[in-house]
Design an enzyme around this catalytic site. Structure first.
Site, PDB file in Angstrom:
ATOM      1  N   LYS A   8      -9.286  11.982   8.067  1.00 55.77           N
ATOM      2  CA  LYS A   8      -9.286  10.674   8.711  1.00 55.77           C
ATOM      3  C   LYS A   8     -10.106  10.620   9.997  1.00 55.77           C
ATOM      4  CE  LYS A   8      -6.808   7.744   7.580  1.00 55.77           C
ATOM      5  NZ  LYS A   8      -6.996   6.588   6.692  1.00 55.77           N
ATOM      6  N   ASP A  38     -10.609   2.183   8.162  1.00 56.49           N
ATOM      7  CA  ASP A  38     -10.293   3.564   8.538  1.00 56.49           C
ATOM      8  C   ASP A  38     -10.567   4.455   7.326  1.00 56.49           C
ATOM      9  OD1 ASP A  38      -9.430   5.485  10.384  1.00 56.49           O
ATOM     10  OD2 ASP A  38      -7.407   5.469   9.563  1.00 56.49           O
ATOM     11  N   GLN A  44      -7.471  14.957   2.266  1.00 53.50           N
ATOM     12  CA  GLN A  44      -6.158  14.530   2.748  1.00 53.50           C
ATOM     13  C   GLN A  44      -5.033  15.126   1.898  1.00 53.50           C
ATOM     14  OE1 GLN A  44      -5.822  10.279   2.923  1.00 53.50           O
ATOM     15  NE2 GLN A  44      -3.836  10.285   3.927  1.00 53.50           N
ATOM     16  N   TYR A  97      -2.515  17.293   4.418  1.00 56.28           N
ATOM     17  CA  TYR A  97      -1.644  16.379   5.176  1.00 56.28           C
ATOM     18  C   TYR A  97      -0.225  16.900   5.375  1.00 56.28           C
ATOM     19  CZ  TYR A  97       1.141  14.441   1.299  1.00 56.28           C
ATOM     20  OH  TYR A  97       2.020  14.248   0.276  1.00 56.28           O
ATOM     21  N   GLU A 104      -7.917  -2.936   6.796  1.00 59.15           N
ATOM     22  CA  GLU A 104      -6.921  -3.019   7.861  1.00 59.15           C
ATOM     23  C   GLU A 104      -7.304  -4.073   8.900  1.00 59.15           C
ATOM     24  OE1 GLU A 104      -5.648   0.584   9.698  1.00 59.15           O
ATOM     25  OE2 GLU A 104      -6.307   1.876   8.038  1.00 59.15           O
ATOM     26  N   THR A 120      -3.500   0.234   5.844  1.00 62.19           N
ATOM     27  CA  THR A 120      -4.047  -0.564   4.744  1.00 62.19           C
ATOM     28  C   THR A 120      -3.104  -1.699   4.364  1.00 62.19           C
ATOM     29  OG1 THR A 120      -5.106   1.445   3.916  1.00 62.19           O
ATOM     30  CG2 THR A 120      -4.989  -0.437   2.418  1.00 62.19           C
ATOM     31  N   GLU A 129     -10.361   1.657   3.699  1.00 64.79           N
ATOM     32  CA  GLU A 129      -9.022   1.113   3.926  1.00 64.79           C
ATOM     33  C   GLU A 129      -9.158  -0.240   4.613  1.00 64.79           C
ATOM     34  OE1 GLU A 129      -6.401   3.873   5.855  1.00 64.79           O
ATOM     35  OE2 GLU A 129      -6.071   4.950   3.975  1.00 64.79           O
ATOM     36  N   HIS A 172       0.840  -1.198   0.000  1.00 60.20           N
ATOM     37  CA  HIS A 172       0.000   0.000   0.000  1.00 60.20           C
ATOM     38  C   HIS A 172       0.876   1.250   0.000  1.00 60.20           C
ATOM     39  CE1 HIS A 172      -3.159   2.843   1.051  1.00 60.20           C
ATOM     40  NE2 HIS A 172      -2.463   3.210   2.118  1.00 60.20           N
TER      41      HIS A 172
END
Length: 436
Positions: free
Chosen positions: A262, A242, A249, A253, A210, A369, A208, A143
């Site tokens: 997030k 998530d 983002q 970010y 996870e 992820t 995502e 990922h």
């Protein structure tokens, strides 16, 4: 610490609860722990057995539990499992052993236990713990590389990635249990063609795929957790979605990492799959490619290297509003595996506490992820569609670059190994609602 394989894992073991035998997720070899809400509205500790839920508070009141198993259920009397998980592995193992005795074919206590079973479809499953803190890591190397190639084709992995487990602090208040909904977030995004940013609904909503790690016993502030002891601080695992607002983002970010993109929602499966249940599916940590740096000593343990990873098949499915209306089956988008994690769960925990951070019982840690090397193993739409450039075709003719309102995303997990019964995690599912 390497988990023991014992009689509770025996593939020949069957249950008098008929639906458990051959159940995709919850045969008698699994026995996860959770919290359910029954008809009287009270939250009670429980386990899943086939299509049924076993009320552990009722078993305690009837005198069917003693010693460590009784201590675990007594500690969950408040309707959350934090204090029970804090007791550590001995009480979990005692409970697992006793549940296996009570639910196996030929159990003498069957007639006493049967009235304590509830059909799962008639119960709600809230979050099993009060989550104090949530940290999300970035240990799925495929990922990380896939996303890096979209934005930094010449340098997809940053220099620190193979030296240190990368993570960020998430928002525990917006973590919800499977079966709920996710409201499309509003946020600030980059303007087109250099124009000023604007504020409005996210246009690139993503999932995502996870695993979640539940913390059991914590550590004192200022006292790191040695890597050799880190597995003892892990109470179990779950599925974690998530959710990510990719356009928000991309704008926010840098330089401090994810924030509004997030913190609007994360979804977990409601059952805690214990390390004891996963013992048959523990595997050696995959060898690092030639030329990769060795982890620093505080992240190295021989037992963890030999059995600290897991062979867990991970799947993500989607069902659109139109698919549901036409009764089309959910469409599988990706099939990945936990073996693709670059760092183990114990390494994640040891690193998290290495600076003296105090983890507490019920804290949630995400792996990040988990994608595989093949396009069919992409754990997010960002990867699967190459940032939206290659839409995915759904049954019925629809296309998806990113998620649309009404889409329902489901995560599933399966553990399989010859000679052992297959077990699962239950669903991690939520449906997208329009922005407020």
């Amino acid at each position: 610490m390497r988990q023991r394989i014992d009689e509770t894992h025996d593939i020949q073991l069957t249950s008098w609860v008929a639906s458990a035998n051959g159940h995709a997720d919850f045969p008698i070899q699994n026995l996860p722990v959770g919290i359910f809400t029954a008809e009287d509205g009270r939250r009670r500790p429980c386990t899943a057995i086939g299509d049924s839920i076993f009320d552990l508070s009722a078993a305690l009141s009837a005198g069917l539990l003693s010693g460590g198993s009784a201590a675990f259920v007594e500690a969950a009397g408040s309707g959350v499992l934090n204090d029970a998980l804090a007791l550590g592995s001995a009480s979990r193992r005692a409970l697992r052993t006793r549940l296996s005795e009570l639910l196996r074919t030929g159990a003498v206590e069957r007639s006493r236990v049967e009235p304590m079973l509830h059909h799962a479809s008639s119960c709600s499953l809230p979050l099993p713990v009060t989550i104090g803190d949530f940290t999300d890591f970035f240990v799925g190397i495929h990922h990380a590389r896939n996303v890096g190639q979209l934005f930094r084709p010449d340098n997809p992995l940053l220099p620190n990635y193979k030296h240190v487990p990368i993570g960020y602090h998430g928002r525990s208040s917006s973590v919800g249990a499977s079966g709920g909904s996710v409201r499309r977030p509003n946020g600030q995004t980059r303007g087109e063609g250099g124009s000023p940013p604007d504020f409005g609904p996210c246009r690139k909503l993503d999932y995502e795929l996870e695993l979640g790690i539940w913390i059991g016993p914590g550590n004192d502030l200022g006292s790191p957790i040695p890597i050799a002891e880190a597995s003892e601080h892990i109470a179990g695992f779950c599925l974690l979605n998530d959710w990510s607002a990719r356009d928000i983002q991309a704008w926010e970010y840098q330089p401090l990492g994810p924030f509004l993109a997030k913190n609007f929602s994360s979804t977990v499966s409601p059952w805690i799959i214990t390390p004891e249940a996963l013992a048959p599916y523990a595997i050696a940590q995959p060898a690092r490619p030639e030329g990769d740096p060795s982890p620093l000593p505080y992240l190295v343990d021989a037992d963890d290297r030999l059995s600290g990873a897991f062979d867990i098949e991970l799947e993500v499915l989607i069902s659109s509003r139109r698919m549901a209306m036409h009764e089309l089956a959910a469409h599988s988008l990706a099939l990945s595996n936990a073996r693709y994690m670059y760092w183990t769960a114990a390494q994640i925990v040891a690193h998290h506490a290495s600076g003296g951070c105090n983890l507490r019982s019920g804290d949630l840690i995400g792996t990040g992820t988990i994608s595989g090397p093949a396009p069919t193993e992409a754990g997010s739409l960002l990867e699967a569609t190459l940032g939206g450039r290659n839409p995915i075709l759904l049954p019925g003719g629809e296309e998806r670059q990113f998620l649309e309102d009404g889409d329902e995303v489901t995560l599933r997990a399966r553990c399989r190994r010859p000679g052992f019964a297959a077990i699962g995690f239950g669903e991690c599912r939520a449906q997208i609602q329009a922005a407020p």
